[in-house]
Design a protein around this motif. Sequence first.
Motif, PDB file in Angstrom:
ATOM      1  N   ILE A 155     -10.058  17.143  -6.068  1.00 28.88           N
ATOM      2  CA  ILE A 155      -8.848  16.318  -6.001  1.00 28.88           C
ATOM      3  C   ILE A 155      -9.243  15.012  -5.340  1.00 28.88           C
ATOM      4  O   ILE A 155      -9.787  15.014  -4.226  1.00 28.88           O
ATOM      5  N   ASN A 156      -9.014  13.893  -6.010  1.00 30.17           N
ATOM      6  CA  ASN A 156      -9.376  12.585  -5.480  1.00 30.17           C
ATOM      7  C   ASN A 156      -8.116  11.765  -5.239  1.00 30.17           C
ATOM      8  O   ASN A 156      -7.392  11.434  -6.182  1.00 30.17           O
ATOM      9  N   ILE A 157      -7.860  11.459  -3.973  1.00 30.95           N
ATOM     10  CA  ILE A 157      -6.664  10.713  -3.581  1.00 30.95           C
ATOM     11  C   ILE A 157      -7.059   9.282  -3.244  1.00 30.95           C
ATOM     12  O   ILE A 157      -8.062   9.040  -2.567  1.00 30.95           O
ATOM     13  N   ASP A 158      -6.278   8.340  -3.728  1.00 27.77           N
ATOM     14  CA  ASP A 158      -6.509   6.923  -3.494  1.00 27.77           C
ATOM     15  C   ASP A 158      -5.690   6.461  -2.294  1.00 27.77           C
ATOM     16  O   ASP A 158      -4.466   6.651  -2.263  1.00 27.77           O
ATOM     17  N   ASN A 159      -6.366   5.878  -1.286  1.00 24.22           N
ATOM     18  CA  ASN A 159      -5.602   5.334  -0.159  1.00 24.22           C
ATOM     19  C   ASN A 159      -5.003   3.965  -0.482  1.00 24.22           C
ATOM     20  O   ASN A 159      -4.303   3.371   0.331  1.00 24.22           O
ATOM     21  N   THR A 205     -11.097  14.410  -1.714  1.00 23.60           N
ATOM     22  CA  THR A 205     -11.596  13.125  -1.227  1.00 23.60           C
ATOM     23  C   THR A 205     -10.442  12.151  -1.073  1.00 23.60           C
ATOM     24  O   THR A 205      -9.469  12.191  -1.825  1.00 23.60           O
ATOM     25  N   VAL A 206     -10.573  11.268  -0.095  1.00 25.94           N
ATOM     26  CA  VAL A 206      -9.623  10.165   0.109  1.00 25.94           C
ATOM     27  C   VAL A 206     -10.443   8.890   0.208  1.00 25.94           C
ATOM     28  O   VAL A 206     -11.190   8.688   1.166  1.00 25.94           O
ATOM     29  N   THR A 207     -10.337   8.045  -0.811  1.00 26.48           N
ATOM     30  CA  THR A 207     -11.106   6.808  -0.869  1.00 26.48           C
ATOM     31  C   THR A 207     -10.205   5.671  -1.344  1.00 26.48           C
ATOM     32  O   THR A 207      -9.074   5.897  -1.771  1.00 26.48           O
ATOM     33  N   ALA A 208     -10.745   4.452  -1.303  1.00 20.41           N
ATOM     34  CA  ALA A 208     -10.086   3.313  -1.935  1.00 20.41           C
ATOM     35  C   ALA A 208     -10.689   3.193  -3.335  1.00 20.41           C
ATOM     36  O   ALA A 208     -11.747   2.590  -3.521  1.00 20.41           O
ATOM     37  N   LEU A 209     -10.048   3.790  -4.321  1.00 16.93           N
ATOM     38  CA  LEU A 209     -10.673   3.959  -5.630  1.00 16.93           C
ATOM     39  C   LEU A 209     -10.993   2.633  -6.308  1.00 16.93           C
ATOM     40  O   LEU A 209     -12.055   2.477  -6.923  1.00 16.93           O
ATOM     41  N   GLU A 210     -10.088   1.671  -6.223  1.00 18.34           N
ATOM     42  CA  GLU A 210     -10.337   0.375  -6.848  1.00 18.34           C
ATOM     43  C   GLU A 210     -11.558  -0.301  -6.216  1.00 18.34           C
ATOM     44  O   GLU A 210     -12.397  -0.886  -6.922  1.00 18.34           O
ATOM     45  N   GLY A 247      -6.589  -2.617   5.325  1.00 14.87           N
ATOM     46  CA  GLY A 247      -5.446  -1.823   4.881  1.00 14.87           C
ATOM     47  C   GLY A 247      -5.714  -0.339   4.717  1.00 14.87           C
ATOM     48  O   GLY A 247      -4.786   0.448   4.577  1.00 14.87           O
ATOM     49  N   SER A 248      -7.000   0.074   4.765  1.00 12.38           N
ATOM     50  CA  SER A 248      -7.306   1.484   4.489  1.00 12.38           C
ATOM     51  C   SER A 248      -6.696   2.425   5.520  1.00 12.38           C
ATOM     52  O   SER A 248      -6.323   3.557   5.190  1.00 12.38           O
ATOM     53  N   THR A 249      -6.592   1.955   6.772  1.00 12.76           N
ATOM     54  CA  THR A 249      -5.997   2.803   7.805  1.00 12.76           C
ATOM     55  C   THR A 249      -4.536   3.112   7.487  1.00 12.76           C
ATOM     56  O   THR A 249      -4.062   4.234   7.737  1.00 12.76           O
ATOM     57  N   ILE A 250      -3.827   2.139   6.933  1.00 13.11           N
ATOM     58  CA  ILE A 250      -2.428   2.357   6.546  1.00 13.11           C
ATOM     59  C   ILE A 250      -2.347   3.432   5.464  1.00 13.11           C
ATOM     60  O   ILE A 250      -1.565   4.385   5.560  1.00 13.11           O
ATOM     61  N   GLY A 251      -3.167   3.283   4.430  1.00 15.86           N
ATOM     62  CA  GLY A 251      -3.143   4.249   3.340  1.00 15.86           C
ATOM     63  C   GLY A 251      -3.597   5.626   3.773  1.00 15.86           C
ATOM     64  O   GLY A 251      -2.982   6.639   3.417  1.00 15.86           O
ATOM     65  N   ASN A 252      -4.692   5.681   4.548  1.00 12.63           N
ATOM     66  CA  ASN A 252      -5.191   6.979   5.012  1.00 12.63           C
ATOM     67  C   ASN A 252      -4.144   7.713   5.845  1.00 12.63           C
ATOM     68  O   ASN A 252      -3.942   8.926   5.699  1.00 12.63           O
ATOM     69  N   THR A 253      -3.502   6.976   6.749  1.00  8.03           N
ATOM     70  CA  THR A 253      -2.513   7.604   7.626  1.00  8.03           C
ATOM     71  C   THR A 253      -1.330   8.135   6.826  1.00  8.03           C
ATOM     72  O   THR A 253      -0.819   9.234   7.100  1.00  8.03           O
ATOM     73  N   ALA A 254      -0.899   7.367   5.827  1.00  7.26           N
ATOM     74  CA  ALA A 254       0.207   7.832   4.991  1.00  7.26           C
ATOM     75  C   ALA A 254      -0.180   9.092   4.227  1.00  7.26           C
ATOM     76  O   ALA A 254       0.584  10.071   4.175  1.00  7.26           O
ATOM     77  N   VAL A 255      -1.373   9.096   3.633  1.00 12.56           N
ATOM     78  CA  VAL A 255      -1.834  10.254   2.867  1.00 12.56           C
ATOM     79  C   VAL A 255      -1.942  11.485   3.761  1.00 12.56           C
ATOM     80  O   VAL A 255      -1.448  12.575   3.423  1.00 12.56           O
ATOM     81  N   ILE A 274       0.837  -1.200   0.000  1.00 17.42           N
ATOM     82  CA  ILE A 274       0.000   0.000   0.000  1.00 17.42           C
ATOM     83  C   ILE A 274       0.873   1.252   0.000  1.00 17.42           C
ATOM     84  O   ILE A 274       0.646   2.188  -0.773  1.00 17.42           O
ATOM     85  N   LEU A 275       1.880   1.276   0.859  1.00 17.99           N
ATOM     86  CA  LEU A 275       2.766   2.444   0.927  1.00 17.99           C
ATOM     87  C   LEU A 275       3.517   2.642  -0.388  1.00 17.99           C
ATOM     88  O   LEU A 275       3.715   3.778  -0.831  1.00 17.99           O
ATOM     89  N   ARG A 276       3.904   1.534  -1.018  1.00 15.55           N
ATOM     90  CA  ARG A 276       4.585   1.649  -2.312  1.00 15.55           C
ATOM     91  C   ARG A 276       3.651   2.259  -3.345  1.00 15.55           C
ATOM     92  O   ARG A 276       4.054   3.139  -4.130  1.00 15.55           O
ATOM     93  N   LYS A 277       2.387   1.816  -3.355  1.00 13.80           N
ATOM     94  CA  LYS A 277       1.427   2.340  -4.325  1.00 13.80           C
ATOM     95  C   LYS A 277       1.148   3.824  -4.081  1.00 13.80           C
ATOM     96  O   LYS A 277       1.040   4.605  -5.029  1.00 13.80           O
ATOM     97  N   VAL A 278       1.021   4.208  -2.812  1.00 13.92           N
ATOM     98  CA  VAL A 278       0.830   5.624  -2.498  1.00 13.92           C
ATOM     99  C   VAL A 278       2.019   6.435  -3.016  1.00 13.92           C
ATOM    100  O   VAL A 278       1.857   7.482  -3.638  1.00 13.92           O
ATOM    101  N   HIS A 279       3.212   5.934  -2.771  1.00 13.22           N
ATOM    102  CA  HIS A 279       4.432   6.611  -3.227  1.00 13.22           C
ATOM    103  C   HIS A 279       4.471   6.719  -4.744  1.00 13.22           C
ATOM    104  O   HIS A 279       4.780   7.773  -5.307  1.00 13.22           O
ATOM    105  N   ASP A 280       4.132   5.640  -5.426  1.00 10.93           N
ATOM    106  CA  ASP A 280       4.304   5.589  -6.878  1.00 10.93           C
ATOM    107  C   ASP A 280       3.180   6.263  -7.654  1.00 10.93           C
ATOM    108  O   ASP A 280       3.398   6.711  -8.785  1.00 10.93           O
TER     109      ASP A 280
END
Length: 262
Positions: A178-182, A152-157, A203-211, A22-28
């Motif tokens: 602006i739509n951000i994917d967690n 917005t911050v959502t799990a787009l997939e 896993g959404s908590t990991i992505g949300n916290t990183a964002v 998840i962190l890699r995807k947020v980064h990339d």
Amino acid sequence: MKDNNSDNMQPALDYLAASQEILRKVHDTQLDKIAEAAHLCAQSISKGGLVHLFGTGHSRMAVEEMFPRYGSFPGFNPIVELSLTNHTGVVGANGQRQAMFLERIEGFGEVILGNFTFGPDDIMMVFSTSGTNGVVVDVALGANRRGMPVITVTALEYSKVLPVRHSSGKKLSDIGDINIDNCAPIGDSMVHVRGVDVPVGPGSTIGNTAVVNCIKCLVAQELADLGQPPLVLAGSYVMGTEASAQRFEDVYNDHRERTRRM
């Protein structure tokens, strides 16, 4: 001590690996949108505006991660409706069934927004892993009607495979400027455990916290570059007992003044 390489540890190792993915995807994939959102937030805060934060259910965690906690600063305004986020009473009065029922009720979001006075430089940031429940869509649409940019911050997939639930025909990501994917996976939970019928370990908590923290760090840097370094909450270990206590008072007073118009 148990052998960390044993089969018994595999679910934990799988969760850590999925979290790293998840962190890699947020980064990339999300840094450009994160930077765009951070710039919008910094401009709002520098002009005396507020970045309002809203989420229901477990998405409340992302709201509280942004402010107030150590390493955070005024300018972000958490809007937390306890009827939608109270996880202390799982059953009985104020139970989780009620919260999950209410977060799907269309029209409730507008009732919540009606309690506030928003300013010309304000922004709304809405968190929802599914991006489909009635209240979060209401809040985003209501903010949009009031002239606020919406992040917005959502799990787009995940959101893409879910049905539309709002009469507007929209999901949260259809509304945001602006739509951000967690980057959480479909279904959110990530680990298949032997003998368990469905995955565990969301896993959404990991992505949300990183964002959230990427945005927070970028906003702090931009405010400092503008000559408006933020008042950051810090503990006594970082800045001494007296300074830390005074900083808390200063931050809360700053937030009170920023939100007084509401």
